[in-house]
Design a protein around this motif. Structure first.
Motif, PDB file in Angstrom:
ATOM      1  N   THR A  99       4.653 -40.836  49.815  1.00  0.00           N
ATOM      2  CA  THR A  99       3.731 -39.700  49.872  1.00  0.00           C
ATOM      3  C   THR A  99       3.909 -38.814  51.119  1.00  0.00           C
ATOM      4  O   THR A  99       3.910 -37.592  50.983  1.00  0.00           O
ATOM      5  CB  THR A  99       2.278 -40.200  49.756  1.00  0.00           C
ATOM      6  OG1 THR A  99       2.218 -41.084  48.636  1.00  0.00           O
ATOM      7  CG2 THR A  99       1.334 -39.052  49.543  1.00  0.00           C
ATOM      8  N   ARG A 136      -3.951 -39.731  43.775  1.00  0.00           N
ATOM      9  CA  ARG A 136      -2.849 -39.435  44.684  1.00  0.00           C
ATOM     10  C   ARG A 136      -2.349 -38.000  44.483  1.00  0.00           C
ATOM     11  O   ARG A 136      -2.043 -37.290  45.433  1.00  0.00           O
ATOM     12  CB  ARG A 136      -1.723 -40.435  44.450  1.00  0.00           C
ATOM     13  CG  ARG A 136      -0.648 -40.468  45.499  1.00  0.00           C
ATOM     14  CD  ARG A 136      -1.093 -41.212  46.746  1.00  0.00           C
ATOM     15  NE  ARG A 136      -1.216 -42.643  46.538  1.00  0.00           N
ATOM     16  CZ  ARG A 136      -0.223 -43.504  46.783  1.00  0.00           C
ATOM     17  NH1 ARG A 136       0.918 -43.087  47.246  1.00  0.00           N
ATOM     18  NH2 ARG A 136      -0.409 -44.787  46.574  1.00  0.00           N
ATOM     19  N   SER A 137      -2.294 -37.568  43.221  1.00  0.00           N
ATOM     20  CA  SER A 137      -1.865 -36.206  42.925  1.00  0.00           C
ATOM     21  C   SER A 137      -2.829 -35.187  43.531  1.00  0.00           C
ATOM     22  O   SER A 137      -2.408 -34.189  44.120  1.00  0.00           O
ATOM     23  CB  SER A 137      -1.783 -35.984  41.411  1.00  0.00           C
ATOM     24  OG  SER A 137      -0.484 -36.230  40.943  1.00  0.00           O
ATOM     25  N   ALA A 189      -3.082 -42.649  40.251  1.00  0.00           N
ATOM     26  CA  ALA A 189      -2.052 -41.609  40.241  1.00  0.00           C
ATOM     27  C   ALA A 189      -2.697 -40.223  40.295  1.00  0.00           C
ATOM     28  O   ALA A 189      -2.238 -39.342  41.023  1.00  0.00           O
ATOM     29  CB  ALA A 189      -1.171 -41.740  39.003  1.00  0.00           C
ATOM     30  N   LEU A 232      -2.438 -35.199  47.366  1.00  0.00           N
ATOM     31  CA  LEU A 232      -1.206 -34.518  47.761  1.00  0.00           C
ATOM     32  C   LEU A 232      -1.351 -33.005  47.590  1.00  0.00           C
ATOM     33  O   LEU A 232      -0.984 -32.224  48.477  1.00  0.00           O
ATOM     34  CB  LEU A 232      -0.046 -35.046  46.892  1.00  0.00           C
ATOM     35  CG  LEU A 232       1.307 -34.363  47.036  1.00  0.00           C
ATOM     36  CD1 LEU A 232       1.864 -34.594  48.432  1.00  0.00           C
ATOM     37  CD2 LEU A 232       2.284 -34.902  46.006  1.00  0.00           C
ATOM     38  N   SER A 233      -1.920 -32.577  46.439  1.00  0.00           N
ATOM     39  CA  SER A 233      -2.051 -31.149  46.172  1.00  0.00           C
ATOM     40  C   SER A 233      -3.030 -30.517  47.151  1.00  0.00           C
ATOM     41  O   SER A 233      -2.791 -29.415  47.657  1.00  0.00           O
ATOM     42  CB  SER A 233      -2.539 -30.921  44.743  1.00  0.00           C
ATOM     43  OG  SER A 233      -1.710 -31.602  43.844  1.00  0.00           O
ATOM     44  N   SER A 250       4.050 -42.770  42.077  1.00  0.00           N
ATOM     45  CA  SER A 250       2.732 -42.627  42.664  1.00  0.00           C
ATOM     46  C   SER A 250       1.922 -41.470  42.093  1.00  0.00           C
ATOM     47  O   SER A 250       0.707 -41.545  42.067  1.00  0.00           O
ATOM     48  CB  SER A 250       2.878 -42.464  44.174  1.00  0.00           C
ATOM     49  OG  SER A 250       3.888 -41.521  44.448  1.00  0.00           O
ATOM     50  N   ILE A 251       2.557 -40.389  41.656  1.00  0.00           N
ATOM     51  CA  ILE A 251       1.774 -39.232  41.207  1.00  0.00           C
ATOM     52  C   ILE A 251       1.937 -39.019  39.700  1.00  0.00           C
ATOM     53  O   ILE A 251       2.848 -39.566  39.083  1.00  0.00           O
ATOM     54  CB  ILE A 251       2.152 -37.956  41.995  1.00  0.00           C
ATOM     55  CG1 ILE A 251       3.634 -37.654  41.848  1.00  0.00           C
ATOM     56  CG2 ILE A 251       1.766 -38.091  43.460  1.00  0.00           C
ATOM     57  CD1 ILE A 251       4.051 -36.362  42.489  1.00  0.00           C
TER      58      ILE A 251
END
Lengths: 299, 377
Positions: free
Chosen positions: A163, A77-78, A74, A81-82, A247-248
């Motif tokens: 995502t 993934r965070s 997680a 994404l960021s 997910s995040i």
């Protein structure tokens, strides 16, 4: 006589200054109260939840949860994404800001873009998720128009609620935020520098490479870090869009707090929040350092 | 009960209100200390009889005049109609707070607002949350207590099963062919069509959906792995829709197949006549929700009257009218007091229903916590 009068005047002046400083400090009280209520107390509660065991003794046992594969993925993934949305937002936002910076301070273009970005950078959360679902959702207006023209947005699977959807959604508020943050830096680049480099026989490319980039790099990096932290801590948009998989990290916190199935995970939520706080603290610390460099050239 | 996206303030609000609530002075009339004008302390009374009979309870509840309920969506098991009927019958105002909240939110709210007028009086909770929070409940036995099988209630009345159902597949017969087994959903006819009501690591209904998929694919109450791999295959085939289904997504055609409780799927048929409900063969799992009274209930008599109403023939038939199976159904069939027409409408069930024990639920939940995210993304 004159000396006495002067002395009295000085005394009254300094006591007046003290009084005005006290008044000024009193003006900060509501702000201080807000910081205590909405920042320090919640932080304390979160740290207590993560670092104290049930009997209130300090423990590092809770932090072991950060090594759990699900939690690690997680965080990964965070970060992903960021990083992606910060990079895309920074590049696109800087391009828009460059165009706007070239126009006069009173031009209609600048006023419209700045006003729009001010609104759009805050247009996140449920309204943004709704806007996306209503336009490019499964039965959204755009989806249906494209479907009529033979284009299937979801031919390779429904990506909006995972995502890829989050990347799109976050970019929608990252770009305008970048414009707002980066425009002042561009405005600080003085035309005189350019004139000087041209007078000395420099080319446009040399000016860009040897003047603009070094002067603007700290501001750009600072904005990039701000965007990263902004995406990392965003919750409502993801909560409204993603319903499967958590997910995040913010969604993992939601699950730990309000799951009907896995109960008693409040401490895990605190631990995850502490992880987020530490990451954001590092990012914002780096941003502050970079900001100091920016201030050297651009005032 | 239903898990829904809530706003960003959740974390901050939860962290903040807790210390604030701790400083709030308890109101005089709240909780177990309150006594009605006839001298009965309803907050500690464990049956209507012990408090002086139904008439005394009704009078005390009317005196309180209000009832706070929480997490009761109007379109869930007919709660909208149930609340209306209760208000009309007794002239008591029902304050319905956070209708879309999850079970855990009910308990959190009760703890946060303990001692205040706005605290919830009664709970409607999933199994896990119920068993983890029995110290928040006041024991109470309704007049129809003996009709409820011993396995479906806590012996002192701390919690009692209220209504339940079977996990089902709802589908729009105008859009997709009728499935009969869980495995049917892997067929290409269901591409981009199958939604699950929530994330199974968060929502009880979705968790039971995975249990159903496990049972239909060779798993058991002790082994949910086949259920997780079924959804993984469903995702790989492009059939799984990661969308939270609602009445709106169903009627607009976005979610043509929905795995959810039969009573929730059945409720859709009113809006969409082509919506059918099937309990798949060989994959029958049931689960009951629970009623419980908040031990800090600000309206203790109204809370108890609400229980009496829910477990009366009228209350049970109202749940039935919402497609849910009320806990007294068997006794009411024997007594002839059940609404026959509605009872006959319930989806047919073939095979022995499997209900998970609390231990199996706990183990399954832990398993899903580590495997679900990877399975569907």
């Amino acid at each position: 006589m004159t000396a006495l009068a002067a002395g009295r005047r000085t005394a009254s002046r300094s006591s007046g200054r003290l009084a005005s400083e006290v008044t000024a400090a009193a003006g900060l009280l509501p702000f201080g109260a807000l910081v205590v209520l909405f920042l320090l107390i919640p932080l304390g509660v979160v740290f207590a939840g993560a670092l104290l065991d049930e009997s209130g003794r300090p423990t590092l046992g809770g932090l072991a949860a950060l090594g759990d594969p699900v939690v690690r993925s997680a965080f990964a993934r965070s970060f992903e994404l960021s990083a992606i949305t910060a990079a895309v937002g920074a590049v696109l936002g800087a391009a828009v800001a460059t165009v706007v910076a070239g126009s006069s301070p009173t031009s209609a273009l600048r006023r419209v873009v700045v006003a729009a970005c001010g609104v759009l950078s805050q247009f996140a959360g449920v309204p943004l998720a709704f806007a996306l679902v209503a336009t490019i959702g499964l039965s959204g207006v755009v989806t249906q128009l494209l479907g009529g023209a033979g284009v299937d947005l979801y031919a390779s699977g429904v990506w909006l609620f995972d995502t890829p959807g989050l990347v799109l959604a976050y970019t929608c508020f990252q770009v305008p935020l970048m414009v707002i943050v980066f425009l002042p830096a561009l405005d600080g680049v003085r035309p005189a520098w350019r004139e000087a480099s041209l007078t000395l026989g420099g080319t446009r490319w040399q000016h860009f490479r040897l003047v603009s980039v070094p002067v603007l790099a700290p501001a750009f990096t600072g904005a990039l870090l701000l965007l990263f932290a902004n995406a990392l801590s965003a919750y409502a948009t993801a909560a409204a869009l993603v319903s499967q998989g958590s997910s995040i990290v913010p969604l993992q916190i939601r699950r730990a707090l309000s799951s009907d199935v896995l109960v008693g995970q409040q401490d895990l939520a605190s631990t995850l929040a502490v992880g987020m706080v530490l990451v954001v603290a590092v990012v914002m610390g780096a941003q502050a350092l970079v900001q100091r460099r920016t201030a050297r050239w651009l005032r | 009960m239903r898990l829904h996206a809530r706003l960003a303030a959740l974390l901050a609000a939860g962290a903040l209100i807790a210390p604030l609530a701790a400083c709030a002075p308890p109101t005089a009339e709240a909780g177990a200390a309150s006594t009605a004008s006839d001298g009965t302390a309803w907050g500690t009374t464990t049956s209507a009889e012990a408090g002086g009979g139904m008439d005394a309870l009704v009078a005390a509840a009317k005196e309180e005049g209000e009832l706070n309920v929480i997490a009761l969506p109007p379109d869930w098991a007919n709660y909208g109609a149930i609340i209306d009927a209760f208000e009309q019958e007794y002239g008591i105002t029902v304050n319905s707070d956070q209708p879309d909240a999850a079970s855990q939110d009910e308990i959190d709210t009760a703890e946060r607002l303990a001692g205040q007028d706005g605290a919830p009086d009664v709970f409607d909770l999933g199994q896990s949350v119920t068993l983890a929070n029995t110290d928040q409940f006041a024991p109470y036995q309704v007049a129809t207590w003996d009709d409820i099988p011993a396995a479906n209630k806590e012996e002192t009345g701390l919690w009692v099963n209220d209504y339940g159902g079977y996990m089902s597949i709802g589908y729009d017969s105008a859009k997709v062919p009728a499935p009969t087994t869980v495995a049917d959903l892997l067929k290409p006819e269901y591409k981009g069509a199958v939604a699950l009501n929530g994330d199974p690591t968060q929502a009880g209904a979705a968790f039971s959906g995975v249990v159903m998929a496990a049972l239909g694919n060779g798993g058991s109450a002790d082994d949910l792995t086949p259920g997780v791999s079924f959804f993984s295959q469903l995702d790989d085939a492009g059939n799984f829709l990661p969308v939270d289904p609602t009445a709106a997504t169903i009627t607009s055609g976005q979610t043509p197949v929905v795995i959810d409780w039969d009573y929730l799927n059945a409720a859709i048929t009113t809006d969409l006549p082509t919506w059918k409900v099937v309990v798949p063969t060989g994959a029958v799992t049931s689960q009951y929700y629970n009623q419980a009274i908040n031990k800090d209930a600000p309206h203790p008599a109204a809370a108890r009257l609400w229980q009496e109403f829910l477990y009366s023939d009228e209350g049970q038939n109202l749940w039935l009218a919402g497609g849910a199976r009320p806990i007294r159904a068997d006794a009411m069939v024997a007594a002839g007091t059940i609404d026959q027409a509605e009872y006959a409408e319930l989806p047919a069930v073939s095979g022995t229903p499997v209900a998970l024990t609390p231990e199996q639920t706990e183990a399954g939940a832990q398993q899903l916590a580590s495997t679900w995210a990877a399975a569907v993304s």
